[in-house]
Write an enzyme that holds these catalytic residues in place. Structure first.
Site, mmCIF file in Angstrom:
data_model
loop_
_atom_site.group_PDB
_atom_site.id
_atom_site.type_symbol
_atom_site.label_atom_id
_atom_site.label_comp_id
_atom_site.label_asym_id
_atom_site.label_seq_id
_atom_site.Cartn_x
_atom_site.Cartn_y
_atom_site.Cartn_z
ATOM 1 N N LYS A 58 0.842 -1.211 0.000
ATOM 2 C CA LYS A 58 0.000 0.000 0.000
ATOM 3 C C LYS A 58 0.880 1.266 0.000
ATOM 4 C CE LYS A 58 -2.261 -1.162 3.799
ATOM 5 N NZ LYS A 58 -1.566 -2.450 4.098
ATOM 6 N N ARG A 73 -10.529 0.561 8.505
ATOM 7 C CA ARG A 73 -10.029 -0.776 8.794
ATOM 8 C C ARG A 73 -11.098 -1.683 9.383
ATOM 9 N NH1 ARG A 73 -4.265 0.367 8.893
ATOM 10 N NH2 ARG A 73 -3.179 -1.583 9.201
ATOM 11 N N ARG A 133 11.546 -5.997 4.945
ATOM 12 C CA ARG A 133 11.293 -4.564 4.702
ATOM 13 C C ARG A 133 12.258 -3.690 5.514
ATOM 14 N NH1 ARG A 133 5.474 -1.928 5.565
ATOM 15 N NH2 ARG A 133 5.599 -2.967 7.595
ATOM 16 N N ARG A 174 10.723 -1.951 11.202
ATOM 17 C CA ARG A 174 9.598 -1.489 12.020
ATOM 18 C C ARG A 174 9.364 -2.444 13.180
ATOM 19 N NH1 ARG A 174 4.596 0.197 8.208
ATOM 20 N NH2 ARG A 174 3.447 -1.134 9.641
ATOM 21 N N ARG A 185 -1.152 -9.217 12.823
ATOM 22 C CA ARG A 185 -1.695 -8.193 11.915
ATOM 23 C C ARG A 185 -2.500 -8.838 10.794
ATOM 24 N NH1 ARG A 185 3.700 -5.636 10.441
ATOM 25 N NH2 ARG A 185 2.538 -4.271 9.033
HETATM 26 P P1 AP5 Z 1 4.676 -1.644 1.941
HETATM 27 O O1 AP5 Z 1 4.428 -0.768 0.760
HETATM 28 O O2 AP5 Z 1 5.408 -1.085 3.087
HETATM 29 O O3 AP5 Z 1 3.320 -2.377 2.411
HETATM 30 P P2 AP5 Z 1 2.066 -1.813 3.188
HETATM 31 O O4 AP5 Z 1 0.871 -2.434 2.561
HETATM 32 O O5 AP5 Z 1 2.117 -0.336 3.277
HETATM 33 O O6 AP5 Z 1 2.306 -2.498 4.608
HETATM 34 P P3 AP5 Z 1 2.125 -1.921 6.065
HETATM 35 O O7 AP5 Z 1 2.873 -2.863 6.968
HETATM 36 O O8 AP5 Z 1 2.499 -0.478 6.143
HETATM 37 O O9 AP5 Z 1 0.583 -2.097 6.256
HETATM 38 P P4 AP5 Z 1 -0.209 -2.130 7.558
HETATM 39 O O10 AP5 Z 1 -1.591 -1.929 7.072
HETATM 40 O O11 AP5 Z 1 0.029 -3.342 8.373
HETATM 41 O O12 AP5 Z 1 0.432 -0.950 8.431
HETATM 42 P P5 AP5 Z 1 -0.011 0.537 8.775
HETATM 43 O O13 AP5 Z 1 1.202 1.364 8.778
HETATM 44 O O14 AP5 Z 1 -1.180 0.959 7.969
HETATM 45 O O15 AP5 Z 1 5.470 -2.930 1.364
HETATM 46 C C1 AP5 Z 1 5.908 -3.971 2.229
HETATM 47 C C2 AP5 Z 1 7.259 -4.516 1.750
HETATM 48 O O16 AP5 Z 1 7.074 -5.199 0.511
HETATM 49 C C3 AP5 Z 1 8.322 -3.424 1.460
HETATM 50 O O17 AP5 Z 1 9.581 -3.917 1.809
HETATM 51 C C4 AP5 Z 1 8.227 -3.215 -0.063
HETATM 52 O O18 AP5 Z 1 9.445 -2.759 -0.626
HETATM 53 C C5 AP5 Z 1 7.874 -4.619 -0.543
HETATM 54 N N1 AP5 Z 1 7.040 -4.666 -1.733
HETATM 55 C C6 AP5 Z 1 6.010 -3.826 -2.052
HETATM 56 N N2 AP5 Z 1 5.446 -4.202 -3.219
HETATM 57 C C7 AP5 Z 1 6.136 -5.301 -3.633
HETATM 58 C C8 AP5 Z 1 6.042 -6.143 -4.781
HETATM 59 N N3 AP5 Z 1 5.116 -5.943 -5.741
HETATM 60 N N4 AP5 Z 1 6.900 -7.194 -4.879
HETATM 61 C C9 AP5 Z 1 7.836 -7.401 -3.896
HETATM 62 N N5 AP5 Z 1 7.985 -6.632 -2.818
HETATM 63 C C10 AP5 Z 1 7.155 -5.605 -2.680
HETATM 64 O O19 AP5 Z 1 -0.566 0.362 10.279
HETATM 65 C C11 AP5 Z 1 0.307 0.052 11.323
HETATM 66 C C12 AP5 Z 1 -0.455 -0.015 12.640
HETATM 67 O O20 AP5 Z 1 -1.040 1.258 12.936
HETATM 68 C C13 AP5 Z 1 -1.662 -0.990 12.651
HETATM 69 O O21 AP5 Z 1 -1.264 -2.327 12.938
HETATM 70 C C14 AP5 Z 1 -2.515 -0.372 13.768
HETATM 71 O O22 AP5 Z 1 -1.987 -0.698 15.033
HETATM 72 C C15 AP5 Z 1 -2.331 1.129 13.550
HETATM 73 N N6 AP5 Z 1 -3.352 1.674 12.647
HETATM 74 C C16 AP5 Z 1 -3.154 2.215 11.401
HETATM 75 N N7 AP5 Z 1 -4.318 2.598 10.853
HETATM 76 C C17 AP5 Z 1 -5.287 2.299 11.771
HETATM 77 C C18 AP5 Z 1 -6.705 2.430 11.758
HETATM 78 N N8 AP5 Z 1 -7.358 2.939 10.692
HETATM 79 N N9 AP5 Z 1 -7.383 2.007 12.853
HETATM 80 C C19 AP5 Z 1 -6.749 1.494 13.924
HETATM 81 N N10 AP5 Z 1 -5.406 1.331 14.003
HETATM 82 C C20 AP5 Z 1 -4.678 1.727 12.910
HETATM 83 MG MG MG Z 2 2.337 1.068 4.850
#
Ligand code: AP5
Ligand code: MG
Length: 212
Positions: free
Chosen positions: A13, A84, A121, A154, A165
């Site tokens: 994402k 979410r 990552r 992270r 997660r």
């Molecule tokens: P990356 O682009 O970083 O993936 P991502 O989908 O952004 O993953 P996140 O871990 O950020 O998602 P998340 O939803 O768990 O975390 P968030 O920060 O929102 O890519 C991942 C890896 O893959 C990288 O190394 C990249 O280079 C590689 N990659 C990408 N595309 C690729 C491809 N095509 N092929 C190969 N490799 C590839 O949330 C974190 C925490 O915050 C949550 O757990 C929660 O505690 C809190 N939180 C956030 N939003 C809310 C909400 N709305 N409500 C409640 N709590 C929340």
């Molecule tokens: Mg992300």
């Protein structure tokens, strides 16, 4: 253009959001980045983020509403990580003007690939740019290409937290996809099975551009 980017943890994402945001000149709003950057989280909230739980819906609603009211959001936005669960989806719907009907872009990636992506990552501790040890390595080891900051793992990218997660995604977030599909708002892009980052971006553009 108004986009909700959905997908399991590690689906790409943040990686795709950066490129979409640049291409369509819309702000990338990552609730995860906002939380990790915030200096106002309680210890309990920090613990929730680091261990893969969800921050309370009221708190998230407040954060997102405030951000969407900023002037750079008038012409469009890309929401990454919100909504979410059902309550957050309802909150968003109730707080958007009726003429705004976001497209929900779902990056579909099998669970098996998620573990590899997240365990390799690297994230910049200053600007939050994202790299991958194999798929998208930085030019200089440990240094961010964008801002020269330090690349770190992270706290929630430990195997047991990744598993948690994924469970939270399947239980709370995945049911929203059906909801958005019924409203004809859902676009699913296959973003796994070794489709690289640029391939996934071209698949996204194919979906987004015809109506531009
Ligand atoms: P990356 O682009 O970083 O993936 P991502 O989908 O952004 O993953 P996140 O871990 O950020 O998602 P998340 O939803 O768990 O975390 P968030 O920060 O929102 O890519 C991942 C890896 O893959 C990288 O190394 C990249 O280079 C590689 N990659 C990408 N595309 C690729 C491809 N095509 N092929 C190969 N490799 C590839 O949330 C974190 C925490 O915050 C949550 O757990 C929660 O505690 C809190 N939180 C956030 N939003 C809310 C909400 N709305 N409500 C409640 N709590 C929340
Ligand atoms: Mg992300």
């Amino acid at each position: 253009m108004f986009i909700i980017l959905a997908g399991p943890p590690g689906a790409g994402k943040g990686t795709q959001a950066k490129q979409i945001s640049k291409r369509f000149s819309i702000p990338h709003i990552s609730t995860g980045d906002i939380l990790r950057k915030s200096k106002h989280l309680t210890d309990e909230e920090k613990e929730i983020v680091n261990t893969g739980g969800l921050i309370s819906d009221d708190r998230m609603g407040e954060i997102v509403k405030k951000r969407l009211e900023e002037p750079d959001c008038n012409q469009g936005w890309l929401l990454d990580g919100f909504p979410r669960n059902r309550k957050q989806a309802l909150f968003l719907e109730e707080n958007l003007p009726v003429e705004i009907r976001p497209r929900v872009l779902y990056l579909e990636v099998p669970d098996e690939e998620i573990i590899d992506r997240l365990s390799k990552r690297l994230t910049c501790e200053s600007c939050h740019a994202v790299f991958h040890k194999d798929a998208n390595p930085p030019e200089k080891e440990g240094i961010c290409d964008e801002c020269g900051g330090n690349l770190v793992t992270r706290k929630d990218d430990q195997p047991d937290v990744i598993q948690k997660r994924l469970e939270v995604f399947h239980e709370k977030t995945e049911p929203l996809l059906k909801l958005y599909d019924e409203k004809d708002m859902l676009i699913t892009v296959k973003a796994g099975d070794d489709r690289g980052i640029s391939k996934v971006f071209s698949l996204i553009l194919r979906e987004l551009q015809p109506t531009e």
